[in-house]
Each structure stands twice: as structure tokens, then as C-alpha cells.
Design a protein around this motif. Structure first.
Motif, PDB file in Angstrom:
ATOM      1  N   ASN A 125       7.608  -0.580 -16.366  1.00  0.00           N
ATOM      2  CA  ASN A 125       8.140  -1.622 -17.247  1.00  0.00           C
ATOM      3  C   ASN A 125       7.360  -2.924 -17.134  1.00  0.00           C
ATOM      4  OD1 ASN A 125      10.188  -0.037 -18.319  1.00  0.00           O
ATOM      5  ND2 ASN A 125      11.599  -0.522 -16.648  1.00  0.00           N
ATOM      6  N   ARG A 126       6.900  -3.228 -15.912  1.00  0.00           N
ATOM      7  CA  ARG A 126       6.162  -4.490 -15.702  1.00  0.00           C
ATOM      8  C   ARG A 126       4.680  -4.356 -16.005  1.00  0.00           C
ATOM      9  NH1 ARG A 126       8.433  -7.263 -10.150  1.00  0.00           N
ATOM     10  NH2 ARG A 126      10.645  -7.303 -10.670  1.00  0.00           N
ATOM     11  N   LYS A 127       4.248  -3.114 -16.302  1.00  0.00           N
ATOM     12  CA  LYS A 127       2.828  -2.833 -16.566  1.00  0.00           C
ATOM     13  C   LYS A 127       1.957  -3.340 -15.409  1.00  0.00           C
ATOM     14  CE  LYS A 127       3.142  -2.812 -21.612  1.00  0.00           C
ATOM     15  NZ  LYS A 127       4.600  -2.779 -21.708  1.00  0.00           N
ATOM     16  N   GLN A 128       2.317  -2.912 -14.205  1.00  0.00           N
ATOM     17  CA  GLN A 128       1.601  -3.347 -13.006  1.00  0.00           C
ATOM     18  C   GLN A 128       1.031  -2.152 -12.258  1.00  0.00           C
ATOM     19  OE1 GLN A 128       4.683  -5.585 -10.984  1.00  0.00           O
ATOM     20  NE2 GLN A 128       4.090  -7.491 -11.976  1.00  0.00           N
ATOM     21  N   ASP A 129      -0.079  -2.375 -11.567  1.00  0.00           N
ATOM     22  CA  ASP A 129      -0.665  -1.340 -10.721  1.00  0.00           C
ATOM     23  C   ASP A 129      -1.354  -2.014  -9.533  1.00  0.00           C
ATOM     24  OD1 ASP A 129      -3.465  -1.944 -11.303  1.00  0.00           O
ATOM     25  OD2 ASP A 129      -3.127  -1.031 -13.257  1.00  0.00           O
ATOM     26  N   PHE A 130      -1.928  -1.207  -8.648  1.00  0.00           N
ATOM     27  CA  PHE A 130      -2.505  -1.755  -7.429  1.00  0.00           C
ATOM     28  C   PHE A 130      -3.848  -2.444  -7.646  1.00  0.00           C
ATOM     29  CE2 PHE A 130       0.812   0.578  -5.207  1.00  0.00           C
ATOM     30  CZ  PHE A 130       1.131  -0.340  -4.220  1.00  0.00           C
ATOM     31  N   GLY A 131      -4.341  -2.496  -8.870  1.00  0.00           N
ATOM     32  CA  GLY A 131      -5.482  -3.351  -9.180  1.00  0.00           C
ATOM     33  C   GLY A 131      -5.083  -4.825  -9.147  1.00  0.00           C
ATOM     34  N   MET A 132      -3.790  -5.092  -9.149  1.00  0.00           N
ATOM     35  CA  MET A 132      -3.278  -6.464  -9.126  1.00  0.00           C
ATOM     36  C   MET A 132      -2.974  -6.933  -7.704  1.00  0.00           C
ATOM     37  SD  MET A 132      -0.757  -5.897 -12.379  1.00  0.00           S
ATOM     38  CE  MET A 132      -0.388  -7.586 -12.835  1.00  0.00           C
ATOM     39  N   ILE A 133      -3.389  -6.136  -6.726  1.00  0.00           N
ATOM     40  CA  ILE A 133      -3.144  -6.425  -5.308  1.00  0.00           C
ATOM     41  C   ILE A 133      -4.493  -6.471  -4.594  1.00  0.00           C
ATOM     42  CG2 ILE A 133      -2.252  -5.349  -3.194  1.00  0.00           C
ATOM     43  CD1 ILE A 133      -0.093  -6.621  -4.918  1.00  0.00           C
ATOM     44  N   LYS A 134      -4.598  -7.356  -3.611  1.00  0.00           N
ATOM     45  CA  LYS A 134      -5.822  -7.399  -2.796  1.00  0.00           C
ATOM     46  C   LYS A 134      -5.423  -7.499  -1.322  1.00  0.00           C
ATOM     47  CE  LYS A 134      -6.317 -12.408  -2.736  1.00  0.00           C
ATOM     48  NZ  LYS A 134      -7.143 -13.570  -2.944  1.00  0.00           N
ATOM     49  N   SER A 135      -6.406  -7.323  -0.459  1.00  0.00           N
ATOM     50  CA  SER A 135      -6.239  -7.496   0.992  1.00  0.00           C
ATOM     51  C   SER A 135      -5.104  -6.652   1.571  1.00  0.00           C
ATOM     52  CB  SER A 135      -5.995  -8.972   1.334  1.00  0.00           C
ATOM     53  OG  SER A 135      -6.982  -9.796   0.771  1.00  0.00           O
ATOM     54  N   ALA A 136      -4.913  -5.449   1.046  1.00  0.00           N
ATOM     55  CA  ALA A 136      -3.852  -4.577   1.568  1.00  0.00           C
ATOM     56  C   ALA A 136      -4.291  -3.967   2.898  1.00  0.00           C
ATOM     57  CB  ALA A 136      -3.528  -3.474   0.570  1.00  0.00           C
ATOM     58  N   TYR A 137      -3.342  -3.857   3.809  1.00  0.00           N
ATOM     59  CA  TYR A 137      -3.644  -3.247   5.106  1.00  0.00           C
ATOM     60  C   TYR A 137      -2.393  -2.592   5.675  1.00  0.00           C
ATOM     61  CZ  TYR A 137      -1.218  -7.205   7.252  1.00  0.00           C
ATOM     62  OH  TYR A 137      -0.259  -8.125   7.604  1.00  0.00           O
TER      63      TYR A 137
END
Length: 198
Positions: A125-137
Motif C-alpha cells: 500500500n505504501r509502495k515501499q521496498d528495501f531500496g529506500m533503506i540504507k546502512s542495514a546490519y
């Protein structure tokens, strides 16, 4: 003391050589990626609400009971050996965004793997994916003394994916190991990801 940095696919002993290691904390962190710059300046980006979960699997890789899914709506497994710290809605700020406490000695004998995953709440619904996230650990901390044992920075491009399989704690004989997984997946809700293991 800094932990050992792993790369995707690496495995490491946790309890072997760490006599008395029983309680660990799985810390997960991420930051919102920089918002896109449009013609009129910075485009406002909605908060990406990432949710960490632990899927407790049998030796055959099966989720034997739905109470073995520890997440924001089921914060502990039946014997409290795996406990979720609670939901962080934004990912802003320093340090771990969510934590899962694990008592390795108390994990039921029919659980052989603790798969640690993150998915984006309401991603479709929010049209979001993990391309919108950085520095994940993902990191493993010794709960006694809070020193970091292991860290795995997820550096791949996860654009298009709505779930991440970050890593797993798993039994190896009498010992516990950790594997850096770092796989993207498509699952709009943690329950959908868990269904793969039923």
C-alpha cells in the motif's frame, strides 16, 4: 571490543570458544535512504516502518507452531527463550532499531534454527521496498557485558524486495553458530514469509 565483521555467506561459531555464552541479543539497524531530489528540492519520503522478526524452525526447516514466529504481534515464544524488544516505526537515530533477546540454552530442543528477518510494514500500500533503506546490519551481542561478537552489514542492492532474510542462529551439535544470509524476498507481511516454512 569490536565484533567480527562477516560477509554474505560466512558462518561463525558463537558458543564454541565463548564458554558460558548463554544470552545474546540480536540487534538490527537501518536508516532511511536519502530522499530523492526533485525539481523543487527534496521530495518528502514517507517513513519506512521495518519490522524485525525471528522464525524458529525445526531441524527440517519447518515452522512447527505459529507461536514460534516471534514478531511485533507475538513478542515471545512459549517458553520466553526468544523475546522481541518492540516495534520501531521509523529507523531514525543511532544504534539498533530493534532487538531480539535469545537465551540459547533455553531454546526448545525441537528448534534448530532461529531465522532473523526484516520486512516492511504495509509495503504494498505504501509502495515501499528495501531500496529506500540504507546502512542495514545485523549484529550479535553478548547480553552479559554488551560486547558485540559479530556484525554483518547488508550492502547488496535490495531494491524491489519487501523482506530481508538477514541471518540465522543455528545448532551445530551442542554448539550454536551464526550464518550471514543477506537474501532479499517478496513478502508483504511477516505471516506471508513465515508461510514458506510451514
Amino acid at each position: 571490543m569490536a565484533g567480527i565483521n562477516l560477509v554474505k555467506g560466512q558462518k561463525i561459531d558463537l558458543t564454541k570458544g565463548n564458554a558460558g555464552l548463554t544470552n545474546v541479543v540480536v540487534g538490527l539497524g537501518w536508516d532511511p535512504a536519502e530522499p530523492a531530489r526533485g525539481f523543487f528540492g527534496v521530495k518528502k519520503q514517507a517513513n519506512v516502518d521495518c519490522d524485525a522478526s525471528a522464525i524458529l524452525l525445526s531441524e527440517g526447516g519447518k515452522l512447527l507452531n505459529k507461536t514460534n514466529l516471534v514478531c511485533f504481534h507475538n513478542k515471545q515464544n512459549p517458553n520466553n527463550s526468544v523475546i522481541h524488544s518492540g516495534d520501531n516505526l521509523t529507523g531514525d537515530g543511532e544504534g539498533d532499531d530493534e532487538q531480539i533477546k535469545v537465551n540459547l540454552k533455553a531454546i526448545p530442543s525441537d528448534v534448530h534454527r532461529v531465522l532473523v528477518v526484516v520486512n516492511i510494514y504495509d509495503a504494498v500500500n505504501r509502495k515501499q521496498d528495501f531500496g529506500m533503506i540504507k546502512s542495514a546490519y545485523i549484529r550479535i551481542i553478548n547480553a552479559s557485558g554488551n560486547n558485540e561478537l559479530v556484525r554483518f552489514n547488508l550492502t547488496d542492492n535490495y531494491t524491489g524486495f519487501t523482506a530481508l532474510i538477514c541471518g540465522e542462529l543455528y545448532r551445530h551439535g551442542e554448539e550454536w553458530k551464526f550464518a550471514a544470509v543477506g537474501e532479499g524476498a517478496h513478502a508483504a507481511h511477516i505471516n506471508q514469509l513465515a508461510e514458506r516454512y510451514i
